[in-house]
Scaffold this motif. Sequence first.
Motif, PDB file in Angstrom:
ATOM      1  N   SER A 292       0.842  -1.205   0.000  1.00  0.00           N
ATOM      2  CA  SER A 292       0.000   0.000   0.000  1.00  0.00           C
ATOM      3  C   SER A 292       0.869   1.243   0.000  1.00  0.00           C
ATOM      4  O   SER A 292       0.513   2.257  -0.598  1.00  0.00           O
ATOM      5  N   LEU A 293       2.028   1.151   0.636  1.00  0.00           N
ATOM      6  CA  LEU A 293       2.967   2.275   0.668  1.00  0.00           C
ATOM      7  C   LEU A 293       3.361   2.675  -0.754  1.00  0.00           C
ATOM      8  O   LEU A 293       3.273   3.839  -1.142  1.00  0.00           O
ATOM      9  N   ALA A 294       3.738   1.665  -1.540  1.00  0.00           N
ATOM     10  CA  ALA A 294       4.164   1.963  -2.900  1.00  0.00           C
ATOM     11  C   ALA A 294       3.009   2.553  -3.708  1.00  0.00           C
ATOM     12  O   ALA A 294       3.182   3.507  -4.466  1.00  0.00           O
ATOM     13  N   PHE A 295       1.819   2.009  -3.490  1.00  0.00           N
ATOM     14  CA  PHE A 295       0.641   2.476  -4.227  1.00  0.00           C
ATOM     15  C   PHE A 295       0.358   3.948  -3.920  1.00  0.00           C
ATOM     16  O   PHE A 295       0.242   4.782  -4.824  1.00  0.00           O
ATOM     17  N   VAL A 296       0.302   4.275  -2.625  1.00  0.00           N
ATOM     18  CA  VAL A 296      -0.009   5.655  -2.224  1.00  0.00           C
ATOM     19  C   VAL A 296       1.058   6.605  -2.742  1.00  0.00           C
ATOM     20  O   VAL A 296       0.764   7.655  -3.320  1.00  0.00           O
ATOM     21  N   SER A 297       2.311   6.207  -2.552  1.00  0.00           N
ATOM     22  CA  SER A 297       3.404   7.103  -2.894  1.00  0.00           C
ATOM     23  C   SER A 297       3.441   7.388  -4.397  1.00  0.00           C
ATOM     24  O   SER A 297       3.632   8.523  -4.832  1.00  0.00           O
ATOM     25  N   ARG A 298       3.263   6.339  -5.188  1.00  0.00           N
ATOM     26  CA  ARG A 298       3.291   6.518  -6.642  1.00  0.00           C
ATOM     27  C   ARG A 298       2.176   7.426  -7.119  1.00  0.00           C
ATOM     28  O   ARG A 298       2.372   8.310  -7.942  1.00  0.00           O
ATOM     29  N   THR A 299       0.976   7.195  -6.561  1.00  0.00           N
ATOM     30  CA  THR A 299      -0.161   8.006  -6.998  1.00  0.00           C
ATOM     31  C   THR A 299       0.039   9.459  -6.607  1.00  0.00           C
ATOM     32  O   THR A 299      -0.233  10.370  -7.390  1.00  0.00           O
ATOM     33  N   LEU A 300       0.541   9.651  -5.380  1.00  0.00           N
ATOM     34  CA  LEU A 300       0.770  11.007  -4.898  1.00  0.00           C
ATOM     35  C   LEU A 300       1.789  11.720  -5.778  1.00  0.00           C
ATOM     36  O   LEU A 300       1.642  12.901  -6.114  1.00  0.00           O
ATOM     37  N   GLN A 301       2.812  10.981  -6.166  1.00  0.00           N
ATOM     38  CA  GLN A 301       3.873  11.559  -6.989  1.00  0.00           C
ATOM     39  C   GLN A 301       3.310  12.052  -8.321  1.00  0.00           C
ATOM     40  O   GLN A 301       3.595  13.162  -8.762  1.00  0.00           O
ATOM     41  N   VAL A 302       2.476  11.212  -8.958  1.00  0.00           N
ATOM     42  CA  VAL A 302       1.877  11.597 -10.241  1.00  0.00           C
ATOM     43  C   VAL A 302       1.000  12.835 -10.060  1.00  0.00           C
ATOM     44  O   VAL A 302       1.064  13.790 -10.836  1.00  0.00           O
ATOM     45  N   THR A 303       0.205  12.838  -8.968  1.00  0.00           N
ATOM     46  CA  THR A 303      -0.695  13.959  -8.714  1.00  0.00           C
ATOM     47  C   THR A 303       0.076  15.256  -8.603  1.00  0.00           C
ATOM     48  O   THR A 303      -0.264  16.262  -9.234  1.00  0.00           O
TER      49      THR A 303
END
Lengths: 376, 420
Positions: free
Chosen positions: A248-259
């Motif tokens: 979940s860490l990777a998921f949240v971080s990646r999405t946040l980065q794109v945003t």
Amino acid sequence: MTSYLFRRILSFIPTLLAVILASFLLLKLSPGDPVERIIGSAMPDEKGAGSAAMQEQTRSDWRHRLGLDLPVFYISIKPWSPASEGGVKSLIPVLKINPDNQFHRYLFGNGNFSAGLLHGDFGMSYATRQPAGELIYDRIGWSLFFTLLSVVLAYLIAIPIGLKAGSNPGSPFARRSDLVLTFLFSLPAFWVATLLLMTFCNPDVIHLLPASGVKPVGGYPEGMPFLQRILKTIPYLIVPTICYTYSSLAFVSRTLQVTITDLMKEDYIRTARAKGLPEKLVVKKHAYRNALLPVITLFTGVFPFALSGSVILETIFSIPGMGYTIYQSVADQDYPVIIAVFTITGVITMAGFLISDILYALADPRISLYRKKIPA
Amino acid sequence: MRGLLKHIQVIKKQFLIIPAAYLLVALLAPVLANRDPLILVQAGQWSFPSFSNSPYVEIFRPEGEFEQIRKDVINWSEQEPDFILFAPVRYDPEPSDLQNSNYVSPFEKQYAQSSRGHQVSLPWSKRHWLGTTKTGSDVLSGIIYGTRYDLMIGLGAVLIAAVIGIAAGVISGYFGDRSLRMPLLSLLLCLLLIPVSWLASFGNVSVVHGEIASLSFLIRLLILFLIPLLPFIFYKFLGNIPFPGRKMYFPVDSIISRGIEIFLSLPRLVLIITLAAVMKPSAWNIIIIIGCTSWTEIARLIRAEVLKLRTQSFVDSARVAGFPALRIFFRHILPNALIPASVVMVFAIAVAILTEAGLSFLGIGVPYGTVTWGTLLFDGKENFSAWWLVLFPGIAIFGLVWSLNNMGDHIRSIYSRNPA
């Protein structure tokens, strides 16, 4: 705002109905005869005993008690002429309305034997003959505990990484974090869990941590203080928590980065720069605050992900939660329990959606002003 | 087709190599791992034992006669053919090597039975390079055939998801709430015909047990969906009838969007496990289950893209030029909407493969005896000292998923730089 909340809560109802209908349909589609299963598994001595007539009597008793002799749904379709005649007439449907039917009893119970889904009765487990609901309510705690713990931990780690990497795209930090996060994101959690167990909980390699369960096998010693109990439990939680958290860490971080990378191209960021604000302030005051809004929505993605992902992890670590229950029930072909887990997980997931949508509407005034549409 | 090729050409080679290698392994699996010789030449005659279905192989004797020997008992080192070519891995995943059963490590001594019944050490050419399982199946061979199986499941599931998702997304995005006009009569007739089609396909016991009993499931499904669609196909004819034939708007967008929302709030993995537990375990069922539960992302994306594209000036100019709506749709809107959807589809393949691996890891879904990466891991979790059973299949899964995720990221970065 009120009208938005009202609309949002109202839209909860069709989804709830869909989950209930789906679970009922699954229950009806599940193979095997429930009466045979209940008689066969729960009363092994009674099965062979008695004459054929008595066995038949027991069967029809159970059939009546479970309401299996009733029509399935409120509306039933029957062909015009009896099935044996065939011909065109047997293709003409006749609608029948049944006020008392299996679905009605599934929802509301029948007054004496079962209380119905709406009162928290999910039917009877074939394997143990216990109410399926009771089986699950005992275990829901551990699932929620690990899910919430992992989501909170993942957010605490992921937000700083995502913000830092997203606000300077192309920097060495962003490139490195991107590499590591994609790597973590692609690692199957059940594989990592097995590898960790094999290395750190294996008496042949490194026996650092206990391999399964959430507390000592023999239970806690009598009269142990609460704090010491927690200390004793922590070693059991380390490996599961790592496995729950990292994906979940990777998921949240990646999405946040794109945003945030998209956000940095917005007009108001350019305005802030143009009026001469130092880059640090632009990022802190203008970019971060707005980027954190979608994090609330992300919660809706992470929460069900973590909750249903727990099926595999709970099985590996023998954590007595809902996921482990569904695994055991699949092995026993205990369909009422499987479907009860499905229903409860569905309702929890939907509640998560509802809460995060409401939080989002509270945080972002734009939402409640416009009619809500599916985000693109 | 040309558009698709162009689309693939834009992707940098380095992101295509690993998925392409997996695809190659999947396609060439019977050549890479096979118990029987690929090519056998004896007395000038060529034969290909590994590609024939017969359980026997014909061996020529110097005396001019030939003998039929069962493939599973033949000892090839005793035969003297003119030329023999084996696959690099000399094992099938299933019939197990009983001499090396019960978890033999890749580094351990491996045994074979000589013709006189002695235990001798296994020659290098027949070694189990990645060890064996409890029953003595070769792990490397299992991984090679598992590639085939997992790619089939990943691609098949995403194909199903793409068909459903594109159809739903395109209909809701293109028609919206206020442009699909249909006679009211069509809807009423459709509602009336649903029970009829149900009786004609599945419902009516007499029909099922009578003459149409031999109808296959697919044809029944076709009947079930086709009959209610008839009033929509003949909508022009029905539209001529004055009152009930009056045309009204169908809010397709709202209906489909609601459906997507409902679907999104079902817990996906739990739904898949429940369905897999209720249905018969088979590869096709797994493909259908995963496909039918992962279309929502694609539908949402396609819908958003179509909404955006519908107002673009090139679509307007095509309309002004007088092209028919279908042509505009298929030549201008759909190809442009498919590009961003392809990113989601690449990710979806990775997710489908992970889901399948997770299911077989739990022992749910795949029929007994099928070897996939997940079932190898399932064997591995039974015995923690058999590290090779966990490490190698896991690396195979990780490599594919990682390369697909990278490819998806790369495609996304290409099209976000210069949007279509």
